[in-house]
Every structure is written in C-alpha cells, then in structure tokens.
Scaffold this active site. Structure first.
Site, short mmCIF file in Angstrom:
data_model
loop_
_atom_site.label_atom_id
_atom_site.label_comp_id
_atom_site.label_asym_id
_atom_site.label_seq_id
_atom_site.Cartn_x
_atom_site.Cartn_y
_atom_site.Cartn_z
N PHE A 146 -1.62 -1.27 -1.51
CA PHE A 146 -2.59 -1.09 -2.59
C PHE A 146 -3.86 -1.86 -2.23
O PHE A 146 -3.85 -3.10 -2.21
CB PHE A 146 -1.99 -1.57 -3.91
CG PHE A 146 -0.56 -1.15 -4.03
CD1 PHE A 146 -0.24 0.21 -4.04
CD2 PHE A 146 0.47 -2.07 -4.06
CE1 PHE A 146 1.08 0.62 -4.08
CE2 PHE A 146 1.79 -1.67 -4.10
CZ PHE A 146 2.10 -0.32 -4.11
N ASP B 139 -6.62 -3.71 -2.61
CA ASP B 139 -7.26 -4.56 -3.62
C ASP B 139 -8.21 -5.54 -2.94
O ASP B 139 -8.68 -5.28 -1.84
CB ASP B 139 -6.17 -5.29 -4.42
CG ASP B 139 -5.43 -6.33 -3.57
OD1 ASP B 139 -5.47 -6.21 -2.33
OD2 ASP B 139 -4.87 -7.27 -4.15
N ASP C 59 3.34 -4.87 1.18
CA ASP C 59 2.23 -5.18 0.28
C ASP C 59 2.59 -6.35 -0.62
O ASP C 59 1.82 -7.29 -0.76
CB ASP C 59 1.88 -3.96 -0.59
CG ASP C 59 0.80 -4.30 -1.61
OD1 ASP C 59 -0.38 -4.13 -1.28
OD2 ASP C 59 1.14 -4.77 -2.71
N1 LIG Z 1 -2.08 -5.18 -3.27
C1 LIG Z 1 -1.71 -5.60 -4.45
N2 LIG Z 1 -2.63 -5.97 -5.36
C2 LIG Z 1 -2.22 -6.40 -6.56
C3 LIG Z 1 -0.88 -6.48 -6.91
C4 LIG Z 1 -0.83 -6.96 -8.24
C5 LIG Z 1 0.37 -7.26 -9.07
N3 LIG Z 1 1.50 -6.49 -8.79
C6 LIG Z 1 2.70 -6.90 -9.46
C7 LIG Z 1 3.84 -6.12 -9.06
C8 LIG Z 1 4.92 -6.89 -8.82
C9 LIG Z 1 4.58 -8.27 -8.73
O1 LIG Z 1 5.48 -9.11 -9.36
C10 LIG Z 1 3.12 -8.31 -9.18
O2 LIG Z 1 2.92 -9.00 -10.38
C11 LIG Z 1 -2.14 -7.14 -8.65
N4 LIG Z 1 -2.96 -6.80 -7.63
C12 LIG Z 1 -4.40 -6.93 -7.53
O3 LIG Z 1 -4.70 -8.28 -7.18
C13 LIG Z 1 -6.00 -8.60 -7.67
C14 LIG Z 1 -5.89 -9.71 -8.68
O4 LIG Z 1 -5.87 -10.93 -8.10
P1 LIG Z 1 -6.26 -12.22 -8.99
O5 LIG Z 1 -7.72 -12.06 -9.39
O6 LIG Z 1 -5.98 -13.38 -8.07
O7 LIG Z 1 -5.35 -12.20 -10.19
C15 LIG Z 1 -6.52 -7.34 -8.37
O8 LIG Z 1 -7.25 -6.55 -7.47
C16 LIG Z 1 -5.22 -6.68 -8.77
O9 LIG Z 1 -5.39 -5.30 -9.03
C17 LIG Z 1 0.12 -6.12 -5.93
O10 LIG Z 1 1.33 -6.17 -6.12
N5 LIG Z 1 -0.37 -5.69 -4.73
#
Ligand SMILES: Nc1nc2c(c(CN[C@H]3C=C[C@H](O)[C@@H]3O)cn2[C@@H]2O[C@H](COP(=O)(O)O)[C@@H](O)[C@H]2O)c(=O)[nH]1
Length: 306
Positions: free
Chosen positions: A213, A215, A283
């Site tokens: 994903f 991000d 990821d």
């Molecule tokens: N690649 C990727 N990006 C992810 C996630 C997740 C959460 N996934 C949940 C699923 C299971 C877990 O237990 C997680 O809780 C959020 N994000 C991204 O991060 C950024 C936020 O950062 P900060 O501002 O520091 O909170 C924002 O772009 C957000 O969209 C992921 O898994 N993969």
C-alpha cells in the site's frame, strides 16, 4: 491488481528521481528468507472487531478516511482507528449509511475526540457522504453486501470499489501513462483479510494479487533499508520537510517504485527459499517497522489517497 503491478513497474523503469537498488533488495531478501517476521494484524489493539458485518462497515469507513495525518504533528492513524472504534462501541448505528451522509466536520472531530480541525477535514467529510450515499444506492447501505458480491476475490473487490466510489480512484498520469496505485481500496481488502483471519468476510482466493500500500511510511522505510535511492534534489525536498505536489514525478516515483520494489523482493524470496510470501505481509512488516522509528523522515504530499 495487474494494473497496479504493471504500471508501477513502468514507472520504475522510467524513473528520474528514485532508483530501485537491486543489491539492496538482494540484501534484505537474504536476511528475510529464512524467517519472515510475522506481524499480527492489529498488533496495536486499536481496531473494532465483532466478527460480523459491523466490522466490515467499520473497516470501510476507516479506509475511506485513511489518509494524510502528517499535517497535524500529533495526529496519527491510531487516532482514526481507535476514535472510530469508540464511536461504534457507544452507538452501533454511528456508521449507518444514512448517518454517514450527514456528518459535518465538527461532528467528525467529536467522534475522533480531536480538539482542532482535522487535516483535509472537508474532504474527509465529503468522502464519508460519498460512502454513505453509494452504499445506500447500490449495496443496501451495507459494506458487507459489497464484500459478499465479490465472491471471495480481492481483485474483484478493489475493482468494484473503484468503480462505485470515486474517492478510492487512486490513479494518476506519469510521463503520459496512466498509473494505478489504489492504496485505500487494496488496504481495505487486506484489512478484511487480517481482521477476519482469512475467513468469512476476510476469505479471498486471490489475496496474493494485492500489492503493498503506497503510503508515506513504507517508501521512507525502503529508503532507510537501502532498497530505494533518491536523487539529491529529492533528498533535499524530503529532509527540509518541503511539500511535494500530488501527481508530481517525484511523488509518483516514490509510491510506484515502492510497489515495484516489494514485488521484486517477494519474487526474490520465493526464488531463494521457495517460500511464498505475500506483499500484504511484507507491507505490514515494513509499515510497523516504520511507525516504530520516529526519526524516519517521510515525504509530505497533501493527498486524499494515502
Ligand atoms: N503501507 C501501509 N500504510 C498504512 C498502513 C496503515 C494501518 N494498517 C493497519 C492494518 C493492520 C495493522 O495493525 C495496521 O493498523 C496505515 N497506513 C498509512 O500510514 C500512514 C500513517 O502514518 P502515521 O501518520 O505515522 O500515522 C498513512 O499514509 C496511512 O494511510 C499499513 O498497514 N500499511
């Protein structure tokens, strides 16, 4: 998600500011091939889960709003996930389709217990309305119906979401080519898979079709681990916390090269060890590593997509 994979590979091979370092991938794959660190979905303990359709509604609203936390230094994804969870625990109808269409900015702030305007608050509210409206129009108001209609196919789910909900159409044009990244649509499929442990609403026969994903955390982790290399002008932009325009070459390259690098790493681990690791698993490992590293500097783009 062949279109995400293919278009990201195209960017990686035409990139001007970001390089995918194959020796960096080689080193990382070597350290990971014997024991791929397993990270539990919801390792943070912040998500709502009741093993039923309300969890699906929760995750869909969560991923409709899962973007751009950084403009507020104290706000993070955790605040969104746990705020929506508490709202649902207090009021089971908080995310019914008719209610979603009526939220205002101050009401959303109240749900998240946030004392000031949220970043891109108007967009967040607009996207909640869009979700409520289209769920009501086409899926009896229920995200669970949307999922059921995909017959256990994650790629069908991503296609259906991007057809019905314009806010999830995370694509752009780069050097004249259409590039698909579909971060929030794909993460919704992965969240279902993780939350329901691959069963019920989380059972997908093609979970391997989902990419990472794209991000703002994972590209920074990949750079830190020597998998991505930046031009000096891009390094300067990131280090000085300068905003990078949505759809700019730099931004598209950061995201698409991350997708490509994780796909390459997955293939290499398979070739080296015979193990079939999923991009979703890579990821989650990379992301959890990133959020535990507060000094990590990430790129800053105002975007509704991630
Ligand atoms: N690649 C990727 N990006 C992810 C996630 C997740 C959460 N996934 C949940 C699923 C299971 C877990 O237990 C997680 O809780 C959020 N994000 C991204 O991060 C950024 C936020 O950062 P900060 O501002 O520091 O909170 C924002 O772009 C957000 O969209 C992921 O898994 N993969």
């Amino acid at each position: 998600m062949e279109e995400v994979r293919a278009s990201s590979a195209w960017v990686a091979s035409h990139s001007s500011h970001v390089t995918v370092d194959s020796s960096g991938i080689e080193k990382l794959a070597e350290t990971m091939k014997d024991s791929i660190p397993k990270v539990e979905w919801d390792f943070e303990g912040i998500h709502y889960f009741d093993n039923g359709p309300l969890t699906v509604q929760y995750l869909f609203v969560l991923d409709a709003l899962n973007f751009c936390f950084w403009p507020d230094k104290e706000l993070s994804y955790d605040n969104l996930a746990s705020g929506l969870k508490e709202a649902l625990q207090t009021d089971k109808s908080a995310f019914d389709a008719d209610r979603l269409q009526k939220y205002t900015g101050p009401e959303l702030r109240k749900v998240l217990k946030w004392p000031r305007p949220l970043p891109l608050e108007d967009e967040r509210v607009r996207l909640m309305h869009e979700v409520g409206f289209e769920l009501e129009r086409s899926f009896e108001g229920k995200a669970s119906k949307l999922v059921e209609s995909c017959e256990k196919s994650a790629s069908k789910l991503v296609s259906l979401i991007t057809c019905h909900f314009p806010g999830f159409r995370d694509h752009t044009v780069y050097k004249g080519h259409q590039i698909f990244l579909y971060k929030r649509a794909q993460i919704f499929a992965a969240d279902l898979w993780g939350a329901f442990n691959g069963r019920g609403y989380g059972e997908f026969n093609d979970i391997e079709s989902i990419t990472m994903f794209a991000d703002y955390i994972v590209p920074a982790v990949l750079q830190q681990l020597g998998v991505l290399r930046y031009s000096s002008s891009l390094s300067n932009l990131i280090e000085s916390n300068s905003e990078i325009g949505s759809g700019s070459e730099e931004e598209v390259e950061l995201r698409a090269c991350s997708v490509y690098a994780v796909e390459e790493m997955r293939d290499l681990i398979h070739r080296k060890s015979g193990k079939k690791v999923l991009s979703v698993e890579l990821d989650l490992w990379l992301w959890s590593f990133g959020i535990q590293c507060p000094s990590l500097q990430h790129h800053r783009t105002l975007s509704i997509y991630y």
